[in-house]
Design a protein around this motif. Structure first.
Motif, PDB file in Angstrom:
ATOM      1  N   UNK A 152       0.856  -1.181   0.000  1.00  7.47           N
ATOM      2  CA  UNK A 152       0.000   0.000   0.000  1.00  7.47           C
ATOM      3  C   UNK A 152       0.887   1.223   0.000  1.00  7.47           C
ATOM      4  N   UNK A 153       0.767   2.012  -1.050  1.00  9.43           N
ATOM      5  CA  UNK A 153       1.496   3.263  -1.155  1.00  9.43           C
ATOM      6  C   UNK A 153       0.529   4.376  -0.742  1.00  9.43           C
ATOM      7  N   UNK A 154       0.827   5.005   0.389  1.00 16.08           N
ATOM      8  CA  UNK A 154      -0.067   6.009   0.960  1.00 16.08           C
ATOM      9  C   UNK A 154       0.406   7.431   0.662  1.00 16.08           C
ATOM     10  N   UNK A 155       1.018   7.631  -0.506  1.00 18.91           N
ATOM     11  CA  UNK A 155       1.516   8.958  -0.903  1.00 18.91           C
ATOM     12  C   UNK A 155       0.471  10.056  -0.784  1.00 18.91           C
ATOM     13  N   UNK A 156      -0.766   9.725  -1.112  1.00 16.80           N
ATOM     14  CA  UNK A 156      -1.819  10.741  -1.164  1.00 16.80           C
ATOM     15  C   UNK A 156      -2.683  10.762   0.100  1.00 16.80           C
ATOM     16  N   UNK A 157      -2.251  10.042   1.126  1.00 14.98           N
ATOM     17  CA  UNK A 157      -3.040   9.976   2.365  1.00 14.98           C
ATOM     18  C   UNK A 157      -2.361  10.786   3.472  1.00 14.98           C
ATOM     19  N   UNK A 158      -3.181  11.281   4.392  1.00 14.83           N
ATOM     20  CA  UNK A 158      -2.672  12.072   5.514  1.00 14.83           C
ATOM     21  C   UNK A 158      -2.128  11.162   6.603  1.00 14.83           C
ATOM     22  N   UNK A 159      -1.262  11.713   7.438  1.00 19.75           N
ATOM     23  CA  UNK A 159      -0.764  10.974   8.604  1.00 19.75           C
ATOM     24  C   UNK A 159      -1.942  10.538   9.462  1.00 19.75           C
ATOM     25  N   UNK A 160      -1.773   9.399  10.118  1.00 19.13           N
ATOM     26  CA  UNK A 160      -2.824   8.950  11.030  1.00 19.13           C
ATOM     27  C   UNK A 160      -2.943   7.447  11.088  1.00 19.13           C
ATOM     28  N   UNK A 161      -3.960   7.023  11.812  1.00 20.68           N
ATOM     29  CA  UNK A 161      -4.245   5.598  11.984  1.00 20.68           C
ATOM     30  C   UNK A 161      -5.186   5.141  10.877  1.00 20.68           C
ATOM     31  N   UNK A 162      -4.860   4.008  10.276  1.00 18.90           N
ATOM     32  CA  UNK A 162      -5.697   3.394   9.243  1.00 18.90           C
ATOM     33  C   UNK A 162      -5.957   1.951   9.649  1.00 18.90           C
ATOM     34  N   UNK A 163      -6.928   1.350   9.017  1.00 18.79           N
ATOM     35  CA  UNK A 163      -7.276  -0.038   9.310  1.00 18.79           C
ATOM     36  C   UNK A 163      -7.293  -0.829   8.011  1.00 18.79           C
ATOM     37  N   UNK A 164      -6.751  -2.008   8.074  1.00 19.47           N
ATOM     38  CA  UNK A 164      -6.837  -2.908   6.925  1.00 19.47           C
ATOM     39  C   UNK A 164      -7.796  -4.017   7.297  1.00 19.47           C
ATOM     40  N   UNK A 165      -8.674  -4.293   6.380  1.00 18.12           N
ATOM     41  CA  UNK A 165      -9.737  -5.281   6.615  1.00 18.12           C
ATOM     42  C   UNK A 165      -9.609  -6.365   5.557  1.00 18.12           C
ATOM     43  N   UNK A 166      -9.547  -7.593   6.026  1.00 20.73           N
ATOM     44  CA  UNK A 166      -9.458  -8.752   5.130  1.00 20.73           C
ATOM     45  C   UNK A 166     -10.690  -9.607   5.337  1.00 20.73           C
ATOM     46  N   UNK A 167     -11.460  -9.769   4.271  1.00 19.25           N
ATOM     47  CA  UNK A 167     -12.619 -10.650   4.322  1.00 19.25           C
ATOM     48  C   UNK A 167     -12.388 -11.768   3.325  1.00 19.25           C
ATOM     49  N   UNK A 168     -12.458 -12.986   3.832  1.00 17.02           N
ATOM     50  CA  UNK A 168     -12.283 -14.181   2.998  1.00 17.02           C
ATOM     51  C   UNK A 168     -13.372 -15.165   3.398  1.00 17.02           C
ATOM     52  N   UNK A 169     -14.472 -15.123   2.705  1.00 21.11           N
ATOM     53  CA  UNK A 169     -15.617 -15.939   3.099  1.00 21.11           C
ATOM     54  C   UNK A 169     -16.242 -15.323   4.341  1.00 21.11           C
ATOM     55  N   UNK A 170     -16.542 -16.141   5.325  1.00 17.54           N
ATOM     56  CA  UNK A 170     -17.143 -15.657   6.563  1.00 17.54           C
ATOM     57  C   UNK A 170     -16.165 -14.940   7.489  1.00 17.54           C
ATOM     58  N   UNK A 171     -14.961 -15.448   7.696  1.00 11.30           N
ATOM     59  CA  UNK A 171     -14.079 -14.750   8.632  1.00 11.30           C
ATOM     60  C   UNK A 171     -13.660 -13.374   8.114  1.00 11.30           C
ATOM     61  N   UNK A 172     -13.554 -12.432   9.049  1.00  8.83           N
ATOM     62  CA  UNK A 172     -13.078 -11.088   8.750  1.00  8.83           C
ATOM     63  C   UNK A 172     -11.987 -10.761   9.760  1.00  8.83           C
ATOM     64  N   UNK A 173     -10.859 -10.253   9.264  1.00  5.27           N
ATOM     65  CA  UNK A 173      -9.751  -9.848  10.134  1.00  5.27           C
ATOM     66  C   UNK A 173      -9.495  -8.367   9.916  1.00  5.27           C
ATOM     67  N   UNK A 174      -9.207  -7.647  11.017  1.00  2.68           N
ATOM     68  CA  UNK A 174      -8.922  -6.220  10.944  1.00  2.68           C
ATOM     69  C   UNK A 174      -7.689  -5.934  11.794  1.00  2.68           C
ATOM     70  N   UNK A 175      -6.772  -5.118  11.243  1.00  4.81           N
ATOM     71  CA  UNK A 175      -5.582  -4.675  11.979  1.00  4.81           C
ATOM     72  C   UNK A 175      -5.338  -3.221  11.660  1.00  4.81           C
ATOM     73  N   UNK A 176      -4.656  -2.541  12.590  1.00  2.00           N
ATOM     74  CA  UNK A 176      -4.380  -1.119  12.389  1.00  2.00           C
ATOM     75  C   UNK A 176      -3.006  -0.904  11.764  1.00  2.00           C
ATOM     76  N   UNK A 177      -2.862   0.265  11.128  1.00  2.00           N
ATOM     77  CA  UNK A 177      -1.600   0.721  10.533  1.00  2.00           C
ATOM     78  C   UNK A 177      -1.385   2.165  10.975  1.00  2.00           C
ATOM     79  N   UNK A 178      -0.147   2.592  11.031  1.00  2.00           N
ATOM     80  CA  UNK A 178       0.127   3.971  11.421  1.00  2.00           C
ATOM     81  C   UNK A 178       1.006   4.616  10.373  1.00  2.00           C
ATOM     82  N   UNK A 179       0.445   5.630   9.700  1.00  2.00           N
ATOM     83  CA  UNK A 179       1.174   6.402   8.696  1.00  2.00           C
ATOM     84  C   UNK A 179       1.715   7.658   9.360  1.00  2.00           C
ATOM     85  N   UNK A 180       3.042   7.815   9.369  1.00  3.42           N
ATOM     86  CA  UNK A 180       3.693   8.991   9.945  1.00  3.42           C
ATOM     87  C   UNK A 180       4.390   9.763   8.857  1.00  3.42           C
ATOM     88  N   UNK A 181       4.105  11.028   8.743  1.00  4.10           N
ATOM     89  CA  UNK A 181       4.754  11.896   7.744  1.00  4.10           C
ATOM     90  C   UNK A 181       5.860  12.689   8.398  1.00  4.10           C
TER      91      UNK A 181
END
Length: 178
Positions: free
Chosen positions: A149-178
């Motif tokens: 993920x290239x976040x060149x056009x995104x602001x600093x802050x906390x983001x979340x990535x969400x993975x859905x594969x069938x029924x299970x869903x996983x979510x984790x946080x990311x931290x973009x620092x400029x």
């Protein structure tokens, strides 16, 4: 780890003369010890080549080497050429690995592992829950995948990535620092 089924296929010689049976032997890696997994009735005396196959259930990853041990009715023994097969562990559950690096600027790698073939939707969301980007969308085979993920056009802050594969869903946080 799941059980893997390894199918080994052999072709008989162009002809078989007085053949009684074939035993399937296996060794693991460079181990010199062969074990007999089972046997198959041979064609006797025939000029028609035959195909032989055998399914082996293995529970660990590694290199498996197979061969046929042919036995004639008069007791003579002959060995086929060896066939080597590499098995890899198959994941048992959906995994969304930590991204690397984290914190990041401006890009990070996101990996996920699928236990079976399934439709996948991997997306990035901002702290307000708005979708920022789709990293993957479609049918995927079981295995491990990495997306950047290239976040060149995104602001600093906390983001979340969400993975859905069938029924299970996983979510984790990311931290973009400029």
């Amino acid at each position: 780890m799941r059980l893997a089924i390894v199918t080994t296929n052999f072709r008989s010689p162009a002809s078989e003369t007085n053949s009684a049976r074939f035993d399937i032997g296996r060794r693991i890696g460079q181990n010199p010890g062969w074990i007999t997994l089972g046997g198959l009735a041979a064609g006797g005396t025939t000029s028609v080549p035959r195909g032989y196959s055998f399914k082996d259930a293995v529970t660990t990853s590694g290199t498996y080497v197979y061969r046929l041990e042919g036995m004639d009715r008069n007791g003579a023994i002959h060995f086929s050429s060896e066939i080597s097969l590499e098995t890899l562990p198959r994941p048992c559950e959906l995994v969304l690995s930590p991204n690397y690096p984290n914190p990041f600027n401006p890009s990070t790698k996101i990996s996920f592992t699928l236990p079976s073939n399934t439709f996948v939707a991997a997306k990035i969301f901002d702290a307000l829950g708005r979708e920022v980007e789709t990293l993957a969308s479609g049918n995927f085979e079981a295995g491990t995948y990495t997306r950047e993920w290239n976040a060149d056009k995104s602001a600093s802050g906390v983001y979340f990535r969400r993975l859905q594969a069938g029924n299970p869903v996983k979510v984790r946080s990311l931290l973009l620092l400029r």
